[in-house]
Scaffold this active site. Structure first.
Site, PDB file in Angstrom:
ATOM      1  N   PHE A   1      41.309  38.693  33.498  1.00 53.57           N
ATOM      2  CA  PHE A   1      40.438  37.934  32.578  1.00 53.57           C
ATOM      3  C   PHE A   1      38.953  38.095  32.895  1.00 53.57           C
ATOM      4  CE2 PHE A   1      42.029  35.535  36.151  1.00 53.57           C
ATOM      5  CZ  PHE A   1      40.854  35.191  36.797  1.00 53.57           C
TER       6      PHE A   1
ATOM      7  N   LEU B   1      35.631  33.441  43.949  1.00 50.80           N
ATOM      8  CA  LEU B   1      36.860  32.882  44.527  1.00 50.80           C
ATOM      9  C   LEU B   1      38.045  33.772  44.211  1.00 50.80           C
ATOM     10  CD1 LEU B   1      36.416  29.131  43.513  1.00 50.80           C
ATOM     11  CD2 LEU B   1      36.113  30.128  45.792  1.00 50.80           C
TER      12      LEU B   1
ATOM     13  N   VAL C   1      36.489  34.307  38.859  1.00 51.86           N
ATOM     14  CA  VAL C   1      36.366  32.865  39.116  1.00 51.86           C
ATOM     15  C   VAL C   1      35.379  32.704  40.269  1.00 51.86           C
ATOM     16  CG1 VAL C   1      37.544  30.763  39.825  1.00 51.86           C
ATOM     17  CG2 VAL C   1      38.750  32.418  38.409  1.00 51.86           C
TER      18      VAL C   1
ATOM     19  N   ASP D   1      53.342  33.253  32.668  1.00 57.49           N
ATOM     20  CA  ASP D   1      52.848  34.177  33.705  1.00 57.49           C
ATOM     21  C   ASP D   1      52.984  33.526  35.086  1.00 57.49           C
ATOM     22  OD1 ASP D   1      49.754  36.042  34.411  1.00 57.49           O
ATOM     23  OD2 ASP D   1      51.881  36.537  34.745  1.00 57.49           O
TER      24      ASP D   1
ATOM     25  N   SER E   1      39.493  37.073  41.138  1.00 63.38           N
ATOM     26  CA  SER E   1      39.259  37.783  39.869  1.00 63.38           C
ATOM     27  C   SER E   1      40.598  38.310  39.393  1.00 63.38           C
ATOM     28  CB  SER E   1      38.262  38.911  40.052  1.00 63.38           C
ATOM     29  OG  SER E   1      38.673  39.710  41.137  1.00 63.38           O
ATOM     30  N   GLY E   2      40.689  38.544  38.085  1.00 61.23           N
ATOM     31  CA  GLY E   2      41.969  38.989  37.518  1.00 61.23           C
ATOM     32  C   GLY E   2      41.700  39.718  36.220  1.00 61.23           C
TER      33      GLY E   2
HETATM   34  C1  LIG Z   1      40.948  30.525  41.553  1.00 59.70           C
HETATM   35  C2  LIG Z   1      40.747  29.106  41.118  1.00 59.70           C
HETATM   36  C3  LIG Z   1      41.072  28.707  39.825  1.00 59.70           C
HETATM   37  C4  LIG Z   1      40.873  27.409  39.470  1.00 59.70           C
HETATM   38  N1  LIG Z   1      40.371  26.529  40.338  1.00 59.70           N
HETATM   39  N2  LIG Z   1      40.065  26.913  41.585  1.00 59.70           N
HETATM   40  C5  LIG Z   1      40.242  28.165  41.984  1.00 59.70           C
END
Ligand SMILES: Cc1ccnnc1
Length: 294
Positions: free
Chosen positions: A23, A18, A26, A138, A20-21
């Site tokens: 960390f 979904l 996701v 942030d 990424s960063g």
């Molecule tokens: C990216 C994200 C984070 C938390 N919940 N849903 C989606």
């Protein structure tokens, strides 16, 4: 804190990425027993302290503690935490409306009524966090998500508490992390921080919501930081000629150099740009405008 030592895959089927960063990643995950979908945030934990790769376990424990402390409709909920080998997995509420960042990008800028609707929810979530002495540190459009893509009035969810901090009585906290465009002057000057640093970011985010422009952004990060320290921003006529003076007043009361002079989240919710006026006040205003015409 001890997290569940079981293997996350015994309980969840891992799905698509979904986001990424800094960390990690996701991914959408599906709970095997109920079929419910969640967001799994996969964090790499560094095994040796000096390694640059991965996160240090303390920061993950802080993020978990913050998320367990704040339960609010405008803050992403934490359901579970697993740990195996060098990985911690946060099972978070699935927020599937995408980032506010992409919503603005797609629309260039928003109607003031839309910006007010989003900003009110952001301030509700932030005000709740600040009332528990927790700062996000942030805040930026990438960390503000919409609950869904379809409803005309999507819910706002604050995510990514990796840099968040809970203040203990009388304790001083400094940090120079954050994203240049959104960080407050006191962060750049390595001065003691407070929840007011989040309010500066709210001023920057509001400016962007209404114009699509980033108030301090320069060609380089260094230039951006210089602009912030110099308070070098303006409401360019081409982008702000149609913006209400209340909206500009709201931004001006947040982009204030001294953190103690900035509006708090509670004060923002009472600011005339945000505070809804009653039907009686609308009628009164309309009556006065009719009288002026006659
Ligand atoms: C990216 C994200 C984070 C938390 N919940 N849903 C989606």
């Amino acid at each position: 804190a001890v997290f569940k030592p079981e293997n996350v895959e015994d309980f969840y089927e891992i799905g698509e990425v979904l986001g990424s960063g800094h960390f990690g990643q996701v991914r959408q995950v599906r709970e095997r027993t109920s079929g419910t979908c969640w967001a799994g945030k996969f964090l790499k934990i560094r095994k040796i302290a000096c390694s640059r790769l991965g996160l240090d376990r303390g920061s993950v424990e802080r993020e978990v503690e913050v998320l367990q402390t704040v339960q609010h409709p405008n803050i992403v909920a934490l359901k579970d935490v697993f740990e195996s080998r060098a990985e911690v997995v946060l099972i978070l509420e699935l927020v599937s409306g995408g980032e506010l960042f992409d919503f603005i990008a797609a629309k260039e800028d928003l109607l003031e009524s839309e910006a007010i609707e989003f900003m009110t929810q952001i301030l509700e979530g932030l005000g709740f966090m600040h009332s528990r002495n927790i700062a996000h540190f942030d805040l930026k459009p990438e960390n503000i998500m919409l609950s869904d893509k379809v409803s005309p009035h999507p819910n706002i969810k604050l995510i990514d508490f990796g840099l968040a901090h809970r203040f203990h009585q009388g304790e001083e906290y400094r940090s120079t992390s954050g994203t240049p465009q959104y960080i407050a002057p006191e962060v750049i000057n390595s001065e003691p921080l407070s929840t007011a640093a989040d309010m500066w970011s709210i001023g920057v985010i509001t400016y962007i919501l209404l114009s699509g422009l980033s108030p301090f952004q320069g060609e380089t990060d260094e230039e951006t930081l210089r602009n912030i320290i110099a308070m070098n921003y303006e409401f360019h006529a081409r982008y702000f000629s149609m913006t209400s003076s209340m909206a500009k007043d709201f931004i001006q009361k947040l982009l204030v150099k001294n953190p103690i002079d900035r509006m708090t989240a509670e004060e923002c919710l009472l600011h005339p740009w945000i505070k809804p006026i009653t039907r009686k006040q609308v009628a009164k205003r309309n009556r006065s405008s009719i009288n002026m015409k006659n």
